[in-house]
Design a protein around this motif. Structure first.
Motif, short mmCIF file in Angstrom:
data_model
loop_
_atom_site.label_atom_id
_atom_site.label_comp_id
_atom_site.label_asym_id
_atom_site.label_seq_id
_atom_site.Cartn_x
_atom_site.Cartn_y
_atom_site.Cartn_z
N GLY A 294 0.82 -1.21 0.00
CA GLY A 294 0.00 0.00 0.00
C GLY A 294 0.85 1.26 0.00
N GLN A 295 1.89 1.27 0.82
CA GLN A 295 2.78 2.44 0.86
C GLN A 295 3.48 2.63 -0.48
N GLU A 296 3.85 1.54 -1.10
CA GLU A 296 4.49 1.62 -2.43
C GLU A 296 3.52 2.23 -3.44
N LEU A 297 2.27 1.78 -3.43
CA LEU A 297 1.28 2.32 -4.36
C LEU A 297 0.98 3.79 -4.08
N LEU A 298 0.96 4.18 -2.80
CA LEU A 298 0.69 5.57 -2.44
C LEU A 298 1.80 6.51 -2.91
N GLN A 299 2.98 5.98 -3.17
CA GLN A 299 4.10 6.81 -3.58
C GLN A 299 4.32 6.81 -5.10
N ARG A 300 3.52 6.06 -5.81
CA ARG A 300 3.67 6.04 -7.27
C ARG A 300 3.29 7.39 -7.86
N PRO A 301 3.99 7.77 -8.92
CA PRO A 301 3.65 9.06 -9.54
C PRO A 301 2.30 9.00 -10.25
N VAL A 302 1.69 10.16 -10.38
CA VAL A 302 0.42 10.28 -11.08
C VAL A 302 0.72 10.30 -12.57
N THR A 303 0.02 9.47 -13.33
CA THR A 303 0.19 9.43 -14.77
C THR A 303 -1.09 9.94 -15.41
N LEU A 304 -0.97 11.03 -16.14
CA LEU A 304 -2.14 11.61 -16.81
C LEU A 304 -2.49 10.80 -18.05
N LEU A 305 -3.77 10.69 -18.31
CA LEU A 305 -4.22 10.05 -19.54
C LEU A 305 -3.95 11.00 -20.71
N ASN A 306 -3.68 10.43 -21.86
CA ASN A 306 -3.42 11.23 -23.07
C ASN A 306 -4.57 12.18 -23.34
N GLY A 307 -4.23 13.43 -23.62
CA GLY A 307 -5.21 14.42 -24.03
C GLY A 307 -5.84 15.22 -22.91
N VAL A 308 -5.69 14.80 -21.67
CA VAL A 308 -6.36 15.49 -20.55
C VAL A 308 -5.88 16.93 -20.43
N LYS A 309 -4.58 17.12 -20.37
CA LYS A 309 -4.04 18.47 -20.20
C LYS A 309 -4.41 19.38 -21.38
N GLU A 310 -4.41 18.82 -22.57
CA GLU A 310 -4.75 19.61 -23.76
C GLU A 310 -6.21 20.05 -23.74
N VAL A 311 -7.10 19.15 -23.32
CA VAL A 311 -8.52 19.49 -23.24
C VAL A 311 -8.75 20.56 -22.16
N LEU A 312 -8.12 20.39 -21.01
CA LEU A 312 -8.27 21.38 -19.95
C LEU A 312 -7.74 22.74 -20.40
N SER A 313 -6.60 22.74 -21.08
CA SER A 313 -6.04 24.00 -21.60
C SER A 313 -6.98 24.68 -22.58
N ALA A 314 -7.61 23.87 -23.44
CA ALA A 314 -8.51 24.42 -24.46
C ALA A 314 -9.77 25.02 -23.82
N PHE A 315 -10.23 24.45 -22.71
CA PHE A 315 -11.48 24.90 -22.10
C PHE A 315 -11.30 25.88 -20.96
N GLN A 316 -10.08 26.01 -20.46
CA GLN A 316 -9.84 26.93 -19.35
C GLN A 316 -10.16 28.36 -19.79
N GLY A 317 -10.94 29.05 -18.98
CA GLY A 317 -11.34 30.41 -19.31
C GLY A 317 -12.63 30.49 -20.11
N LYS A 318 -12.96 29.43 -20.83
CA LYS A 318 -14.20 29.38 -21.60
C LYS A 318 -15.34 28.81 -20.76
N TYR A 319 -14.99 27.89 -19.87
CA TYR A 319 -15.97 27.21 -19.03
C TYR A 319 -15.45 27.20 -17.60
N LYS A 320 -16.38 27.06 -16.67
CA LYS A 320 -16.01 26.89 -15.27
C LYS A 320 -15.68 25.40 -15.09
N LEU A 321 -14.41 25.08 -14.93
CA LEU A 321 -13.98 23.69 -14.82
C LEU A 321 -13.95 23.26 -13.36
N VAL A 322 -14.57 22.12 -13.11
CA VAL A 322 -14.67 21.58 -11.76
C VAL A 322 -14.16 20.14 -11.78
N LEU A 323 -13.33 19.80 -10.83
CA LEU A 323 -12.87 18.42 -10.67
C LEU A 323 -13.70 17.79 -9.56
#
Length: 174
Positions: free
Chosen positions: A38-67
């Motif tokens: 469990g401790q090993e899994l808790l320390q693993r880095p976060v891996t973003l899915l392809n396209g997530v950052k690009e979609v957020l960048s495209a919509f930031q400022g145009k829409y109210k983005l909520v996680l």
């Protein structure tokens, strides 16, 4: 239902299973192994899915983005911080569950009517159906790994449902 969602809850469930299966006579080394994994899994880095950052960048400022996510507060906060995505969101909500009532509470807090809300997620059961039941929009992005608890066997038949192949496809709808 007793421990909530997340890695620490899974660890507690595994320890409880050891106790039940061995009638309380299990080797403490098994518990130590669960904690170690469990401790090993808790320390693993976060891996973003392809396209997530690009979609957020495209919509930031145009829409109210909520996680909106569910799970252990500390673990989810860690993942969000390590993702580097906080800057894109005007609000981050870590829920204990993602059912219709939980989304209703979130929408009330955001002062957002369901008709003006779009949820993008990978779980038909907890991301899509509850939002559709409220009258909101929901876009499903399939993922090759889906937790058995989140499996949904039915067909989604709502006017406000969008089936995507990849997250980037949402740009064709907005």
């Amino acid at each position: 239902h007793m421990y909530g969602y997340g890695l620490k809850s899974m660890m507690l469930s595994m320890i409880e299973t050891i106790c039940k299966v061995t009638e309380g006579e299990g080797n403490i080394g098994l518990v130590n192994k669960i904690i170690e994994l469990g401790q090993e899994l808790l320390q693993r880095p976060v891996t973003l899915l392809n396209g997530v950052k690009e979609v957020l960048s495209a919509f930031q400022g145009k829409y109210k983005l909520v996680l909106a996510t569910k799970g252990d507060l500390f673990d989810q906060q860690r993942k969000i911080a390590n993702s580097g995505l906080q800057e894109y969101f005007t609000h981050i909500e870590i829920m204990s569950d993602k059912k219709k009532a939980d989304y209703k509470k979130l929408l009330d807090k955001l002062e957002c009517s369901p008709e003006k809300f779009l949820m993008i997620g990978n779980s038909i059961k907890s991301d899509i159906i509850p939002v559709l039941e409220l009258g909101g929009y929901a876009a499903h992005v399939p993922h090759h790994v889906t937790w058995a608890y989140e499996q949904y066997e039915g067909k989604v038949e709502y006017r406000n449902f969008i089936q995507l192949n990849h997250i980037e496809d949402i740009t064709n709808y907005l």
